[in-house]
Write a protein that holds these residues in place. Structure first.
Motif, PDB file in Angstrom:
ATOM      1  N   ARG A 116      22.349   5.649  15.861  1.00 55.64           N
ATOM      2  CA  ARG A 116      22.183   4.429  16.649  1.00 55.64           C
ATOM      3  C   ARG A 116      22.624   3.235  15.829  1.00 55.64           C
ATOM      4  O   ARG A 116      22.128   3.008  14.726  1.00 55.64           O
ATOM      5  CB  ARG A 116      20.735   4.244  17.097  1.00 55.64           C
ATOM      6  CG  ARG A 116      20.601   3.115  18.117  1.00 55.64           C
ATOM      7  CD  ARG A 116      19.166   2.875  18.532  1.00 55.64           C
ATOM      8  NE  ARG A 116      18.426   2.093  17.546  1.00 55.64           N
ATOM      9  CZ  ARG A 116      17.310   1.425  17.823  1.00 55.64           C
ATOM     10  NH1 ARG A 116      16.815   1.436  19.043  1.00 55.64           N
ATOM     11  NH2 ARG A 116      16.679   0.762  16.857  1.00 55.64           N
ATOM     12  N   LEU A 117      23.536   2.480  16.382  1.00 60.86           N
ATOM     13  CA  LEU A 117      23.966   1.238  15.769  1.00 60.86           C
ATOM     14  C   LEU A 117      23.172   0.085  16.356  1.00 60.86           C
ATOM     15  O   LEU A 117      22.775   0.117  17.520  1.00 60.86           O
ATOM     16  CB  LEU A 117      25.454   1.003  16.014  1.00 60.86           C
ATOM     17  CG  LEU A 117      26.413   2.104  15.564  1.00 60.86           C
ATOM     18  CD1 LEU A 117      27.845   1.692  15.867  1.00 60.86           C
ATOM     19  CD2 LEU A 117      26.229   2.436  14.103  1.00 60.86           C
ATOM     20  N   SER A 118      22.959  -0.930  15.535  1.00 61.95           N
ATOM     21  CA  SER A 118      22.243  -2.113  15.981  1.00 61.95           C
ATOM     22  C   SER A 118      23.109  -3.346  15.750  1.00 61.95           C
ATOM     23  O   SER A 118      23.911  -3.394  14.819  1.00 61.95           O
ATOM     24  CB  SER A 118      20.936  -2.272  15.206  1.00 61.95           C
ATOM     25  OG  SER A 118      20.092  -1.164  15.407  1.00 61.95           O
ATOM     26  N   CYS A 119      22.912  -4.328  16.603  1.00 63.90           N
ATOM     27  CA  CYS A 119      23.606  -5.603  16.462  1.00 63.90           C
ATOM     28  C   CYS A 119      22.587  -6.703  16.721  1.00 63.90           C
ATOM     29  O   CYS A 119      22.083  -6.826  17.843  1.00 63.90           O
ATOM     30  CB  CYS A 119      24.763  -5.702  17.433  1.00 63.90           C
ATOM     31  SG  CYS A 119      25.652  -7.277  17.352  1.00 63.90           S
ATOM     32  N   ALA A 120      22.286  -7.464  15.700  1.00 65.46           N
ATOM     33  CA  ALA A 120      21.346  -8.573  15.815  1.00 65.46           C
ATOM     34  C   ALA A 120      22.126  -9.854  16.053  1.00 65.46           C
ATOM     35  O   ALA A 120      23.038 -10.180  15.295  1.00 65.46           O
ATOM     36  CB  ALA A 120      20.508  -8.674  14.549  1.00 65.46           C
ATOM     37  N   THR A 131      25.402   5.353  24.721  1.00 63.82           N
ATOM     38  CA  THR A 131      24.542   4.544  25.574  1.00 63.82           C
ATOM     39  C   THR A 131      24.311   3.196  24.924  1.00 63.82           C
ATOM     40  O   THR A 131      23.867   3.138  23.772  1.00 63.82           O
ATOM     41  CB  THR A 131      23.193   5.229  25.818  1.00 63.82           C
ATOM     42  OG1 THR A 131      23.402   6.530  26.392  1.00 63.82           O
ATOM     43  CG2 THR A 131      22.335   4.400  26.759  1.00 63.82           C
ATOM     44  N   ILE A 132      24.601   2.152  25.658  1.00 59.10           N
ATOM     45  CA  ILE A 132      24.363   0.798  25.162  1.00 59.10           C
ATOM     46  C   ILE A 132      23.091   0.258  25.797  1.00 59.10           C
ATOM     47  O   ILE A 132      22.810   0.524  26.964  1.00 59.10           O
ATOM     48  CB  ILE A 132      25.574  -0.128  25.444  1.00 59.10           C
ATOM     49  CG1 ILE A 132      25.428  -1.458  24.709  1.00 59.10           C
ATOM     50  CG2 ILE A 132      25.784  -0.327  26.941  1.00 59.10           C
ATOM     51  CD1 ILE A 132      26.676  -2.325  24.766  1.00 59.10           C
ATOM     52  N   SER A 133      22.326  -0.485  25.023  1.00 67.55           N
ATOM     53  CA  SER A 133      21.100  -1.091  25.535  1.00 67.55           C
ATOM     54  C   SER A 133      20.874  -2.408  24.816  1.00 67.55           C
ATOM     55  O   SER A 133      21.536  -2.707  23.824  1.00 67.55           O
ATOM     56  CB  SER A 133      19.914  -0.147  25.334  1.00 67.55           C
ATOM     57  OG  SER A 133      19.709   0.121  23.956  1.00 67.55           O
ATOM     58  N   ARG A 134      19.941  -3.166  25.343  1.00 63.51           N
ATOM     59  CA  ARG A 134      19.645  -4.449  24.706  1.00 63.51           C
ATOM     60  C   ARG A 134      18.156  -4.705  24.708  1.00 63.51           C
ATOM     61  O   ARG A 134      17.421  -4.184  25.545  1.00 63.51           O
ATOM     62  CB  ARG A 134      20.363  -5.590  25.420  1.00 63.51           C
ATOM     63  CG  ARG A 134      19.736  -5.916  26.785  1.00 63.51           C
ATOM     64  CD  ARG A 134      20.371  -6.912  27.539  1.00 63.51           C
ATOM     65  NE  ARG A 134      19.895  -7.400  28.766  1.00 63.51           N
ATOM     66  CZ  ARG A 134      18.966  -6.961  29.595  1.00 63.51           C
ATOM     67  NH1 ARG A 134      18.301  -5.884  29.315  1.00 63.51           N
ATOM     68  NH2 ARG A 134      18.678  -7.570  30.724  1.00 63.51           N
ATOM     69  N   ASP A 135      17.721  -5.524  23.779  1.00 63.13           N
ATOM     70  CA  ASP A 135      16.329  -5.979  23.708  1.00 63.13           C
ATOM     71  C   ASP A 135      16.412  -7.493  23.594  1.00 63.13           C
ATOM     72  O   ASP A 135      16.674  -8.024  22.503  1.00 63.13           O
ATOM     73  CB  ASP A 135      15.615  -5.353  22.510  1.00 63.13           C
ATOM     74  CG  ASP A 135      14.148  -5.698  22.470  1.00 63.13           C
ATOM     75  OD1 ASP A 135      13.763  -6.777  22.980  1.00 63.13           O
ATOM     76  OD2 ASP A 135      13.375  -4.901  21.915  1.00 63.13           O
ATOM     77  N   ARG A 136      16.207  -8.171  24.694  1.00 62.53           N
ATOM     78  CA  ARG A 136      16.369  -9.618  24.684  1.00 62.53           C
ATOM     79  C   ARG A 136      15.331 -10.292  23.818  1.00 62.53           C
ATOM     80  O   ARG A 136      15.587 -11.331  23.216  1.00 62.53           O
ATOM     81  CB  ARG A 136      16.322 -10.149  26.112  1.00 62.53           C
ATOM     82  CG  ARG A 136      17.515  -9.705  26.953  1.00 62.53           C
ATOM     83  CD  ARG A 136      17.440 -10.228  28.361  1.00 62.53           C
ATOM     84  NE  ARG A 136      17.493 -11.687  28.408  1.00 62.53           N
ATOM     85  CZ  ARG A 136      17.412 -12.393  29.516  1.00 62.53           C
ATOM     86  NH1 ARG A 136      17.258 -11.780  30.679  1.00 62.53           N
ATOM     87  NH2 ARG A 136      17.491 -13.701  29.478  1.00 62.53           N
ATOM     88  N   ALA A 137      14.149  -9.707  23.730  1.00 62.91           N
ATOM     89  CA  ALA A 137      13.099 -10.299  22.893  1.00 62.91           C
ATOM     90  C   ALA A 137      13.501 -10.298  21.427  1.00 62.91           C
ATOM     91  O   ALA A 137      13.109 -11.187  20.664  1.00 62.91           O
ATOM     92  CB  ALA A 137      11.793  -9.544  23.085  1.00 62.91           C
TER      93      ALA A 137
END
Length: 121
Positions: free
Chosen positions: A18-22, A68-74
């Motif tokens: 899993r890759l993350s992008c902040a 699968t791409i997802s987001r966490d707006r918080a």
């Protein structure tokens, strides 16, 4: 807008990562965040994107089903879950953000620094 990608590494074929992008800055004004990748000697290609507001997702035809791409707006973050990885997935993965819908790198105006993924056979 500033983007920081992370999570790359070395995995064996068939594995997952899993890759993350902040994101930081004026993310509320962005339409979408996307992932692109660039393999050695190849052009940068679209992987997936997600709209910041509604969470609508878009995928490269050849990758949908494994990625699968997802987001966490918080958390102001976007993620790319990659399953059943193949050696052809080896590339530098970049996150980017746009103000319009686009599957082209030219449509994105802010880019993270990239994170390397190597998939061994």
């Amino acid at each position: 807008v500033q983007l920081q990608a992370s999570g790359g590494g070395m995995v064996q074929a068939g594995g997952s990562l899993r890759l993350s992008c902040a994101a930081s800055g004026r993310t509320f004004s962005r339409y979408a965040l996307g992932w692109f990748r660039q393999a050695p000697g190849k052009e940068r290609e679209f992987v997936a994107a997600i709209t910041w507001s509604g969470g609508r997702t878009y995928y490269a035809d050849t990758l949908e089903g494994r990625f699968t791409i997802s987001r966490d707006r918080a958390k102001n973050s976007v993620y790319l879950r990659m399953n059943n990885l193949k050696p052809d997935d080896t590339a530098v993965y970049y996150c980017a953000t746009s103000t319009v819908y686009s599957r082209r790198a030219e449509g994105y105006d802010y880019w993270g620094q990239g994170t390397h993924l190597t998939v061994s056979s």
